[in-house]
Design a protein around this motif. Sequence first.
Motif, PDB file in Angstrom:
ATOM      1  N   LYS A  98      32.749  50.224  38.776  1.00  8.94           N
ATOM      2  CA  LYS A  98      33.938  49.588  39.365  1.00  8.94           C
ATOM      3  C   LYS A  98      33.642  48.205  39.959  1.00  8.94           C
ATOM      4  O   LYS A  98      34.571  47.450  40.217  1.00  8.94           O
ATOM      5  CB  LYS A  98      34.564  50.490  40.426  1.00  8.94           C
ATOM      6  CG  LYS A  98      33.677  50.764  41.627  1.00  8.94           C
ATOM      7  CD  LYS A  98      34.325  51.770  42.561  1.00  8.94           C
ATOM      8  CE  LYS A  98      33.361  52.150  43.679  1.00  8.94           C
ATOM      9  NZ  LYS A  98      33.919  53.214  44.510  1.00  8.94           N
ATOM     10  N   PRO A 108      41.868  37.662  43.678  1.00  6.49           N
ATOM     11  CA  PRO A 108      42.863  38.741  43.499  1.00  6.49           C
ATOM     12  C   PRO A 108      42.607  39.859  44.532  1.00  6.49           C
ATOM     13  O   PRO A 108      42.176  40.953  44.184  1.00  6.49           O
ATOM     14  CB  PRO A 108      42.606  39.207  42.069  1.00  6.49           C
ATOM     15  CG  PRO A 108      41.138  38.995  41.884  1.00  6.49           C
ATOM     16  CD  PRO A 108      40.806  37.735  42.665  1.00  6.49           C
ATOM     17  N   THR A 113      44.315  41.984  46.240  1.00 12.79           N
ATOM     18  CA  THR A 113      44.930  43.305  46.089  1.00 12.79           C
ATOM     19  C   THR A 113      44.176  44.138  45.068  1.00 12.79           C
ATOM     20  O   THR A 113      43.855  45.307  45.322  1.00 12.79           O
ATOM     21  CB  THR A 113      46.400  43.171  45.665  1.00 12.79           C
ATOM     22  OG1 THR A 113      47.077  42.347  46.612  1.00 12.79           O
ATOM     23  CG2 THR A 113      47.090  44.520  45.611  1.00 12.79           C
ATOM     24  N   SER A 114      43.839  43.546  43.928  1.00 18.10           N
ATOM     25  CA  SER A 114      43.112  44.323  42.905  1.00 18.10           C
ATOM     26  C   SER A 114      41.682  44.607  43.329  1.00 18.10           C
ATOM     27  O   SER A 114      41.124  45.646  42.966  1.00 18.10           O
ATOM     28  CB  SER A 114      43.163  43.622  41.543  1.00 18.10           C
ATOM     29  OG  SER A 114      42.535  42.380  41.587  1.00 18.10           O
ATOM     30  N   ASP A 142      42.051  47.655  45.437  1.00 16.72           N
ATOM     31  CA  ASP A 142      42.307  48.825  44.568  1.00 16.72           C
ATOM     32  C   ASP A 142      41.042  49.257  43.849  1.00 16.72           C
ATOM     33  O   ASP A 142      40.818  50.440  43.664  1.00 16.72           O
ATOM     34  CB  ASP A 142      43.404  48.501  43.540  1.00 16.72           C
ATOM     35  CG  ASP A 142      44.772  48.319  44.202  1.00 16.72           C
ATOM     36  OD1 ASP A 142      44.949  48.771  45.359  1.00 16.72           O
ATOM     37  OD2 ASP A 142      45.647  47.725  43.558  1.00 16.72           O
TER      38      ASP A 142
END
Length: 190
Positions: A58, A184, A186-187, A190
């Motif tokens: 990830k 980015p 927000t990503s 996540d």
Amino acid sequence: MEDFRISNYLGGVKTIGMAGHIRPDGDCVGSCIGLYTYLKHNFADIKVDLYLEPIPEKFAFLKYTEEIKHEFEGHKQYDLFISLDSSDVDRLGNFQEYFNTAKDTLCIDHHISNTEFAKNNIVFPKASSASEVVYTLLDEEKVDYDVASALYLGIIHDSGVFKYSNTSANTMNIAGKLMGKGIPFTSIID
């Protein structure tokens, strides 16, 4: 007040080895990749090698993760070896030998349990993360999108996305500056 800028530790340095702790988490990966990227982008005349055990998939969205060396490569002597997010030398695992044989050593960390095992130690126990400490060592105007993405990852990981008690106004200020680089965010969360 002492000036801890990373550039102050690079005089005469031609080779740098870097490593974080065994079983790297988000802050370990973020602080290591953040500093590695900053050095590559701003000190092109210095050869930098980054050593980490295999990282979670990830985190592979970060630039240069494919350049991480996962295996001990035999004897090498670096001009400077930088330990990140490790409270003692044993946490470097197989890469401890590079630290032990380097001409100079630097430890960048935030753990209150840090044993200050390097010749030079930058340990800020009140910081949320090693990534927050790394940010304070860099010239703000030279922090680009790729550096910001990595450091933001580390800060949100070790601060529990700003929920843990180690989150300070300084943590939020730095996170805001990193967001200002157009990452980015927000990503990344996540």
